[in-house]
Write an enzyme that holds these catalytic residues in place. Structure first.
Site, short mmCIF file in Angstrom:
data_model
loop_
_atom_site.label_atom_id
_atom_site.label_comp_id
_atom_site.label_asym_id
_atom_site.label_seq_id
_atom_site.Cartn_x
_atom_site.Cartn_y
_atom_site.Cartn_z
N GLU A 91 0.84 -1.20 0.00
CA GLU A 91 0.00 0.00 0.00
C GLU A 91 0.87 1.25 0.00
O GLU A 91 0.65 2.18 -0.76
CB GLU A 91 -0.93 0.01 1.21
CG GLU A 91 -1.84 1.23 1.25
CD GLU A 91 -2.81 1.23 2.41
OE1 GLU A 91 -3.43 2.28 2.66
OE2 GLU A 91 -2.98 0.18 3.06
N GLU A 113 -10.54 -8.26 5.13
CA GLU A 113 -9.90 -8.24 6.44
C GLU A 113 -10.64 -8.95 7.57
O GLU A 113 -10.00 -9.58 8.42
CB GLU A 113 -9.64 -6.78 6.84
CG GLU A 113 -8.58 -6.12 5.98
CD GLU A 113 -8.53 -4.61 6.19
OE1 GLU A 113 -7.53 -4.15 6.77
OE2 GLU A 113 -9.48 -3.93 5.78
N ARG A 173 -7.08 3.09 13.76
CA ARG A 173 -7.90 1.90 13.52
C ARG A 173 -7.86 0.98 14.75
O ARG A 173 -8.86 0.33 15.08
CB ARG A 173 -7.39 1.18 12.26
CG ARG A 173 -8.08 -0.12 11.94
CD ARG A 173 -9.52 0.03 11.49
NE ARG A 173 -9.67 0.40 10.12
CZ ARG A 173 -10.75 0.12 9.37
NH1 ARG A 173 -11.76 -0.55 9.90
NH2 ARG A 173 -10.83 0.54 8.14
#
Length: 751
Positions: free
Chosen positions: A225, A706, A303
């Site tokens: 990413e 995920e 997160r």
């Protein structure tokens, strides 16, 4: 149900960056990197390296025309270290030669002199020294301070979760080709625009002179990413400087040494419950090891906070997270993006509280599951909540009570072998928590032979997004999927892309594809009315490549309709932009509607431990999972199975080890163990929760990338429950991965 990409993979026909036929005259790069964890660069000597036959040039910080900076969220990471090095493996220079072997040989001849500085590897030590990348982040709900007095039980503990190597099959790599007024970069990246934007910054040219193309990835898991960017930019720099194509493909060992991994966390918890098992208060401190640069650590840290309470409603919560800078390679995105680390802590807290209360952890879990309208610590309330539905269906389908009794009976009858069983509920939010990233575009062309080509920002990396996009286009047009081709991901066709991450690849790009296909479909319906001399009130539908008028089949088929539209000069192309509606997050208040929806599920896991040798096997994983209305069940099942096994690997086998000087010593497949076919549970059952369409997903589906990873956390607790059955009076630890060595030492040590 077929997936074209899977068929190509099996046949060996899929083309990755290193499989593409390189242009004539392509040169090869090899990175010279720091051998120490922290220090000042006193001298660099390239003279001997430049004498090696076949070496073309060597580039370092002084050769960069623009900014020597590749940091995304925070600009704190140089492309090439200029004055100081901050971790073993930090790039210092790039050797360009006629072939890889020569480039490698020359890199060994580069001489670097350093003034060593004291490194820091532990996040708690970094915290004590004030080495924080950003100020602490805090999520809170209710009144934590006053809640403790109402608790009958207050339990505290410490939790350690380890790192994890992505181990994608295709290592990091890129091919850069000079073109007129710019450069084309073929990159193995999850974020094409990140590569484009960073290359523009480093090369000091506008983004419109840089084209980034991504054919597909041989795995990513988050490791590409952000961290694919450096190698692509290095290749582009050399290509522009030399006006020759340049390819960089990292050897496996260098890839493991130089790239970041899943963030290790050290955490402290305090949990309070009443006698009925209701959790009244939960306080947690996360010390995130970010490594030497920010990378994506700040977003990952948030997160973690978003998932601090997993699938439970807790009325009083305070979660504090510290992003600690150390002298290890910058840790980065990995499947779950900080969520698994948080869930491991809350499950550890529940597990320890259950021991104190003398109950099964599942008793506490079930008592506290989220209900409709419950509030998360970040302010969002549950909607279409399926936490209890998943748990109860799993409880009934897999008969929890009889499984617990069977395991208890086994342990009473066996002295050396002990079984453990654990329940793992999950709740995972779907959206980028950085709101502006929740956007995507699609470009759809229909050709006069009836074939269709779809371009989006989604990067295919083995997760099956192409198969789902084909299914979506096929569904909207009601045509055979063989007519549809998904293009490579390219910044010239689709600009300003968000990375394929956060389980949002299908959601964002799927919605954009739906909207683009519907635009063309509406034009085609008008053409059909004209051709069939139908009035405006007539119902036109396409079913299985045939036009229906007022529910009656006509002689007008898909291909004829397309050609009628072309002759009438009707556009057979559409470009559409999609942005996820009704989401936001206020970082000043740390409150907001951060997610489009949540994914729920419950797993029952069982393990058997050989208490003489410390070895174990995961016997079974049985799951009820909320897929919504699956677009492609075969792909979804495969993603769930892969995620579960990868999660089990993180919790059990996969141990990242650095020596006292910060050098990675688990840098090869002989020293870093990952799950293989023999590790996979003998029984792996995944049940699709039925009749649960998702109003916020394309074709009523839910994201899958995920959430299943988190079921693997239950494997840890199944193992320690088996260990506890062997030594019921010994205090357990919460330190993952729970390797065979750790099990053996706990079982047979006195401390």
């Amino acid at each position: 149900m077929r997936s074209h990409d899977s068929i190509q993979h099996v046949r060996g026909e899929s083309k990755f960056v290193d499989d593409l036929v390189a242009p004539e005259g392509t040169l090869f790069g090899y990175v010279f990197y720091s051998s120490i964890a922290h220090g000042k660069i006193l001298k660099l000597n390239f003279s001997e390296a430049l004498k090696v036959d076949g070496v073309i040039d060597i580039f370092s910080a002084k050769d960069i025309p623009g900014e020597n900076q590749i940091g995304g969220i925070i600009p704190d990471e140089e492309l090439f270290a200029s004055k100081e090095v901050h971790y073993v493996g930090q790039p210092i220079a790039l050797v360009i030669a006629k072939d890889r072997v020569t480039a490698h040989k020359a890199a060994k001849k580069i001489k670097a002199e350093y003034e060593k500085l004291k490194p820091v590897f532990d996040p708690r030590e970094a915290f004590e020294k004030g080495n924080l990348i950003v100020p602490p982040r805090i999520f809170s709900l209710g009144d934590i301070d006053s809640a403790w007095d109402r608790c009958d039980y207050v339990v505290e503990g410490k939790v350690e979760s380890g790192s994890q190597e992505h181990l994608y099959l295709e290592t990091q790599g890129a091919l850069a080709i000079p073109v007129e007024e710019g450069v084309k970069i073929i990159s193995s990246t999850q974020g094409p625009t990140a590569v484009q934007k960073t290359a523009a910054r480093v090369l000091d040219i506008p983004m419109n002179k840089i084209e980034v193309d991504v054919p597909r990835l041989g795995g990513g898991f988050g490791g590409k990413e952000d961290q694919a960017t450096a190698w692509a930019v290095m290749a582009a720099l050399a290509a522009v400087k030399l006006n020759r194509p340049v390819k960089i493909i990292l050897p496996r060992q260098e890839d493991m040494r130089m790239t970041g991994k899943r963030h290790p966390y050290s955490s402290d918890f305090k949990i309070g419950l009443n006698k009925e098992g209701k959790i009244l208060a939960y306080e947690v401190f996360y010390f995130q090891n970010a490594g030497a640069a920010a990378d994506l650590s700040t977003a990952i840290l948030e997160r973690t906070l978003f998932h601090s309470t997993n699938s439970y409603f807790i009325p009083n919560v305070k979660a504090t997270a510290y992003c600690c800078r150390t002298n290890l390679p910058p840790f980065t995105a990995f499947r779950g993006f900080g969520g698994p680390q948080a869930m491991f802590v809350i499950e550890s807290a529940i597990h320890k509280a259950a021991q104190v209360m003398g109950v099964n952890p599942s008793f506490i879990q079930k008592k506290n599951l989220l209900k409709e309208g419950d509030e998360f610590p970040y302010g969002q309330k549950t909607e279409n909540c399926r936490a209890i539905k998943c748990y109860e269906e799993a409880e009934n389908k897999f008969d929890f009570d009889s499984q617990f009794k069977r395991v208890k009976k086994f342990n009473e009858e066996n002295k050396i072998y002990k079984k453990g069983i654990a329940v793992m509920p999950i709740c995972f939010g779907i959206s980028f928590t950085t709101t502006f990233l929740n956007q995507a575009s699609a470009l759809v062309h229909v050709y006069t032979d009836g074939s269709v080509r779809v371009s989006t920002a989604a990067v295919e990396m083995g997760q099956g997004v192409n198969a789902k996009l084909v299914r979506i286009a096929s569904n909207i047009f009601s045509i055979d999927s063989e007519r549809i081709k998904i293009d490579t991901t390219n910044t010239s066709r689709i600009a300003n892309t968000s990375p394929t991450a956060a389980s949002k690849g299908t959601d964002l790009n799927g919605y954009a594809t739906i909207d683009a296909c519907n635009l063309i479909l509406e034009r085609l319906k008008k053409v059909a009315k004209d051709v069939l001399s139908a009035d405006d009130q007539s119902l036109i539908e396409l079913k299985d490549e045939v036009v229906y008028l007022n529910n009656s089949k006509t002689d007008l088929d898909w291909t004829k309709l397309i050609n009628h539209a072309y002759v009438k000069r009707i556009s057979l192309s559409a470009q559409v932009h999609h942005a996820t509606p009704n989401i936001y997050f206020d970082r000043e208040k740390m409150k907001g509607n951060a997610f489009a929806y949540h994914v729920y599920g419950t797993a029952l896991l069982e393990a058997t431990v050989d208490c003489l040798r410390g070895t174990y096997v995961i016997d079974s994983v049985k799951v009820v999972h909320d897929f919504g209305k699956s677009i492609h069940p075969v792909t979804d099942r495969g993603q769930a199975e892969g995620g579960i096994v990868q999660g089990l690997g993180w919790m059990t086998l996969e141990e990242i080890i650095y020596n006292e000087e910060g050098k990675l010593i688990s840098d090869a497949l002989s020293t870093y163990k990952v799950p293989d076919i023999h590790f996979v549970p003998k029984e792996l059952i995944i049940h699709f929760l039925e009749d649960v369409p998702n109003p916020y997903g394309p074709l009523q589906s839910k994201a899958i990338g995920e959430p299943p990873f988190m079921y693997g956390i239950g494997g840890y607790f199944a193992i320690i429950n088996a260990m506890k059955a062997y030594k019921p009076d010994k205090e357990i630890f919460y330190n993952a991965p729970i390797t065979n060595e750790k099990v053996l030492m706990w079982l047979h040590s006195n401390n």
